[in-house]
Design a protein around this motif. Sequence first.
Motif, short mmCIF file in Angstrom:
data_model
loop_
_atom_site.label_atom_id
_atom_site.label_comp_id
_atom_site.label_asym_id
_atom_site.label_seq_id
_atom_site.Cartn_x
_atom_site.Cartn_y
_atom_site.Cartn_z
N LEU A 139 0.84 -1.19 0.00
CA LEU A 139 0.00 0.00 0.00
C LEU A 139 0.87 1.25 0.00
O LEU A 139 1.85 1.33 0.76
N LEU A 140 0.54 2.19 -0.86
CA LEU A 140 1.18 3.50 -0.84
C LEU A 140 0.12 4.56 -1.06
O LEU A 140 -0.70 4.45 -1.99
N ILE A 141 0.11 5.58 -0.21
CA ILE A 141 -0.88 6.65 -0.28
C ILE A 141 -0.12 7.96 -0.48
O ILE A 141 0.76 8.32 0.31
N LEU A 142 -0.47 8.69 -1.55
CA LEU A 142 0.27 9.87 -1.97
C LEU A 142 -0.66 11.05 -2.19
O LEU A 142 -1.86 10.88 -2.47
N PRO A 143 -0.13 12.27 -2.15
CA PRO A 143 -0.93 13.44 -2.52
C PRO A 143 -1.41 13.30 -3.97
O PRO A 143 -0.69 12.77 -4.83
N SER A 144 -2.61 13.77 -4.23
CA SER A 144 -3.23 13.54 -5.54
C SER A 144 -2.44 14.16 -6.68
O SER A 144 -2.47 13.63 -7.80
N HIS A 145 -1.68 15.24 -6.42
CA HIS A 145 -0.95 15.87 -7.52
C HIS A 145 0.22 15.00 -8.01
O HIS A 145 0.78 15.25 -9.09
N LEU A 146 0.58 13.97 -7.23
CA LEU A 146 1.66 13.06 -7.63
C LEU A 146 1.14 11.73 -8.17
O LEU A 146 1.94 10.88 -8.57
N ALA A 147 -0.18 11.57 -8.18
CA ALA A 147 -0.75 10.26 -8.50
C ALA A 147 -0.45 9.83 -9.93
O ALA A 147 -0.11 8.66 -10.18
N ASN A 148 -0.57 10.74 -10.89
CA ASN A 148 -0.32 10.34 -12.27
C ASN A 148 1.14 9.94 -12.48
O ASN A 148 1.44 8.98 -13.19
N ASP A 149 2.05 10.68 -11.86
CA ASP A 149 3.47 10.32 -11.96
C ASP A 149 3.73 8.93 -11.39
O ASP A 149 4.46 8.13 -11.98
N PHE A 150 3.11 8.63 -10.24
CA PHE A 150 3.38 7.33 -9.63
C PHE A 150 2.75 6.21 -10.44
O PHE A 150 3.34 5.12 -10.57
N ALA A 188 9.98 8.06 -13.63
CA ALA A 188 8.78 8.64 -14.23
C ALA A 188 8.39 9.87 -13.42
O ALA A 188 8.13 9.76 -12.22
N GLY A 189 8.39 11.01 -14.05
CA GLY A 189 8.01 12.22 -13.35
C GLY A 189 8.85 12.46 -12.12
O GLY A 189 10.08 12.48 -12.18
N ALA A 190 8.18 12.59 -10.98
CA ALA A 190 8.89 12.88 -9.73
C ALA A 190 9.55 11.65 -9.12
O ALA A 190 10.33 11.78 -8.17
N PHE A 191 9.28 10.47 -9.66
CA PHE A 191 9.66 9.24 -8.96
C PHE A 191 10.86 8.55 -9.59
O PHE A 191 10.95 8.38 -10.81
N HIS A 192 11.76 8.12 -8.71
CA HIS A 192 12.96 7.37 -9.09
C HIS A 192 13.45 6.66 -7.84
O HIS A 192 13.23 7.11 -6.72
N CYS A 193 14.14 5.53 -8.03
CA CYS A 193 14.73 4.81 -6.89
C CYS A 193 15.41 3.55 -7.41
O CYS A 193 15.35 3.24 -8.61
N HIS A 194 16.05 2.83 -6.51
CA HIS A 194 16.61 1.54 -6.83
C HIS A 194 15.58 0.44 -6.57
O HIS A 194 14.70 0.58 -5.71
N LEU A 195 15.72 -0.63 -7.31
CA LEU A 195 14.83 -1.79 -7.16
C LEU A 195 15.05 -2.45 -5.79
O LEU A 195 16.19 -2.62 -5.35
#
Length: 622
Positions: free
Chosen positions: A32-43, A157-164
């Motif tokens: 489960l991950l809950i994010l602000p709506s303005h970041l939803a499309n990026d995630f 993608a957009g605001a999101f990046h990280c390692h696997l």
Amino acid sequence: MFSAARAARRSAGCCRSFWKSSVREGFQQANLLILPSHLANDFEDFCRRNPAPLPLLYRSKPGETSCPPLAGGADVRTDVSQYRVYEEGRLVKTVSSLQSYSQHSSSPGLMSEMVSFYLGCSFGFEGKLKEAGIPVRNVEQGRNVSMYRTSIRCIPAGAFHCHLVVTMRPVPAALLDTVVGVTHLNPLAHGAPVHIGDAALLGIQDLSKPDYGDQVDLQPGDVPVFWACGVTSIEAVLCSKPPLAFSHSPGCMFLTDIPDTPDSVNTPELVPLCFPVSYNPLLYSLASKVAVEKIRQLEMIIGEDPGQRGIRALFVQDELLRSCLALSHSSSVAITTGFPTHYMHSPPDETDGPPGAIAIATMLQSLGKDVTLLTDRRAVEMTGAMVDDAVKTGVLKAAIPVVTFDGSGPKAAQDFLCPHGDTSKPRFDHLVAIERSGRAEDGNYYNMRGINIKHLVDPIDDLFIAAKTISGVSTTGVGDGGNELGMGKVKQKVKSLMPMGDLVACDVPADFAITAGVSNWGGYAVACGLYLLHTCPSHRRYLRKGLGQEAAATSEQLQDWSSCLPSVEKEETFLSTLVRLGIRSGKTGNLGMEVDGLTFHPIHSSLIRRLLEATLPPAQMS
């Protein structure tokens, strides 16, 4: 059934007792991950680009606390036993409920402004593993599954990046095919493994120190198996630093009403099989049943023996397949060829070997590998001329560096393979010898007539010997008589079954020994095998660690790779180049369009067509 899942959500209790209990069995579980709506499309885009770690089950509407497609009567604020709260990418606290975040309209974390993402979880396949007789070590040991941050970067993608992030489950080596087959059928629970073998290949230095979850101990005979993990979403929060985010605590999952019986269609072309490709470091690879069957068909075709040399006696099944798998995982390959059997002529080389070497090099180039040709000092000019002409005539995509190895000094081979003495960064990760003179037990090099040709051969064998001591360097030998470099793997068969075997048998083994009626045919088969692997979605997914939107190759890639396969026209053109350079047929010494005494038409041309028919769909054969 649904009421049982609902009751389990309601009685989750403390996190640790929940994941240990059996109430989760029979139902899919979700990260489960809950994010602000303005970041939803990026995630959501981030999930689509990284489907193995982030299989998206459901995206809520802003403020929606239920998830009707997944669980009737659920409330995301209370149905996870422990939540994590993040601010600006920092973990600030853990809580047992998120209700307080929806009670104050002035709160910047008002749930009405948040979007919930439910992501598949590997706990969803553990019940199926047990049904298949596969021990689930974390359950046996009463521990949460081990989770590790890798060095593999997800596709941003957009605001999101990280390692696997991956989970690790120890699996008995004899059950690897079973575990791959079971988990492949459930892509919503991360699907098949993304890595099997040495954790260091993922950048994980110590299995006893997971980044999340608990240490799970391997038992004797176990192999570490890694799946993409939904905790990657938490890493995305830590790296991308949204102003506020909530997640489940690792191991404290959201339980859905969806049965854990997979809906996937069990299509034969996608069901993967598992094969070891390296023991130093330990690495297994995956390929679909259909790809494996086709490569085995290639292996049977090249094993035909029109010259009646008895080569079939040296055959070992799946050497072609395992070599192709290892080459597919490689990044930098050195190819060596050259058998100066005609010691009375200049040049003394034969027409078997160079065509197969160039066929392998062409396909490796198209797959983005670095390729180098390794030759004798006496043959540098001739080899350079071969390469130049192959490029001009379109047989080879681009020029290949030509290098030599003189073998001076006791550490010469290791220094050549590992510049600056750094064995952790070898110059090549795969060495291929095709129809290359191989050193016999007495230190000499013999043609099949028993003539010693050592004075014409540089000690490239030393590189294959040194490679055995360097982690991450695999070797392949291709031969048709048993006196070729790499055929030391089947030395005893050569000695007992081949003419003059006691004298001429190569003493230097390769990891993979591909035998063929003519060595060139082995090179053509390697090129075809690489094509089949890179058009296999199961293998491509494994290579890419489940990252990227498309497991299937694009039409542009297919066109490029198929154009790099051997063809009758290209091989006839290259053979004519060798004849023009004065290179002769191995068996007869004829300066003409033949290899090992077999004329190009109809023998070699017919075999090339058969290899292509076994490799390409009928529509691409026209």
